[in-house]
Design a protein around this motif. Structure first.
Motif, mmCIF file in Angstrom:
data_model
loop_
_atom_site.group_PDB
_atom_site.id
_atom_site.type_symbol
_atom_site.label_atom_id
_atom_site.label_comp_id
_atom_site.label_asym_id
_atom_site.label_seq_id
_atom_site.Cartn_x
_atom_site.Cartn_y
_atom_site.Cartn_z
ATOM 1 N N GLN A 8 29.204 22.916 9.020
ATOM 2 C CA GLN A 8 28.514 23.200 7.758
ATOM 3 C C GLN A 8 27.011 22.967 7.890
ATOM 4 O O GLN A 8 26.202 23.752 7.391
ATOM 5 C CB GLN A 8 29.072 22.326 6.627
ATOM 6 C CG GLN A 8 30.438 22.711 6.160
ATOM 7 C CD GLN A 8 30.458 24.032 5.411
ATOM 8 O OE1 GLN A 8 29.444 24.562 4.993
ATOM 9 N NE2 GLN A 8 31.642 24.592 5.254
ATOM 10 N N LYS A 60 30.845 31.195 7.219
ATOM 11 C CA LYS A 60 31.393 30.413 6.096
ATOM 12 C C LYS A 60 32.861 30.754 5.863
ATOM 13 O O LYS A 60 33.677 29.866 5.589
ATOM 14 C CB LYS A 60 30.578 30.666 4.832
ATOM 15 C CG LYS A 60 29.230 29.978 4.836
ATOM 16 C CD LYS A 60 28.463 30.237 3.552
ATOM 17 C CE LYS A 60 27.157 29.495 3.568
ATOM 18 N NZ LYS A 60 26.376 29.728 2.328
ATOM 19 N N SER A 67 24.117 25.742 7.566
ATOM 20 C CA SER A 67 23.009 25.531 6.626
ATOM 21 C C SER A 67 21.659 25.685 7.314
ATOM 22 O O SER A 67 20.681 26.097 6.685
ATOM 23 C CB SER A 67 23.107 24.144 5.985
ATOM 24 O OG SER A 67 24.258 24.062 5.185
#
Length: 179
Positions: free
Chosen positions: A108, A174, A112
């Motif tokens: 994650q 994602k 990001s």
């Protein structure tokens, strides 16, 4: 006023012709639901296409601005490629792991990190759009010779294609962690 079933039925019977008339409008007046040409374009191929030729721009200030913006776009794309590689490795390691696990959190974080170069590219797109509008206004007012706006639009399309390609990469990464 109390609405009785008889009044409701009478109202529906009277309204029925108007409702039916709306359904019988000619289809030629309505917009088509078919995919438009812009939706069928291959954005990935457009992203790989070279930016417009800057040498052909007669206005040196515009040529300088476009050269600088396209150089920034190239740097943002290169930064994205480096971050994408790290994000893909982390996402691969997290595939099948529990949400909230260490590898999932690392993935994650890496995904990001893709937002920074993407944000830079979005900023460049905004700058190109402002430059395009300003150029069109100057051309319309006769302040500058016509031309140059075509190269700005080509550069804008190139950056837009890069941005959409990056959005697709981020979305795919994602989605791979969601399962």
């Amino acid at each position: 006023m109390k609405v009785t079933p008889a009044k409701l039925v009478r109202s529906l019977v009277l309204a029925w012709p108007m409702l039916l008339a709306g359904c019988l409008q000619p289809m030629a007046e309505l917009p088509s639901l078919e995919r438009r040409e812009v939706e069928l374009r291959d954005r990935a191929a457009e992203a790989k296409a070279p930016p417009p030729p800057i040498e052909s721009i007669a206005d040196p200030a515009l040529a300088r601005d476009l050269t600088a913006m396209l150089a920034r776009a190239d740097k943002a794309e290169a930064d994205f490629a480096v971050a994408r590689s790290a994000a893909q490795q982390a996402a691969g390691a997290a595939r099948g792991k529990e949400v909230g696990s260490e590898s999932w959190s690392v993935a994650q974080t890496r995904i990001s990190a893709l937002d920074a170069p993407r944000r830079e590219l979005a900023q460049i797109l905004g700058d190109l759009e402002e430059l395009y509008v300003a150029r069109l206004q100057k051309e319309a007012a006769g302040e500058v010779k016509p031309g140059g706006s075509d190269q700005i639009e080509q550069a804008r399309q190139h950056v837009l294609a890069l941005l959409e390609s990056q959005d697709q990469v981020i979305g795919n990464l994602k989605a791979s962690l969601a399962s």
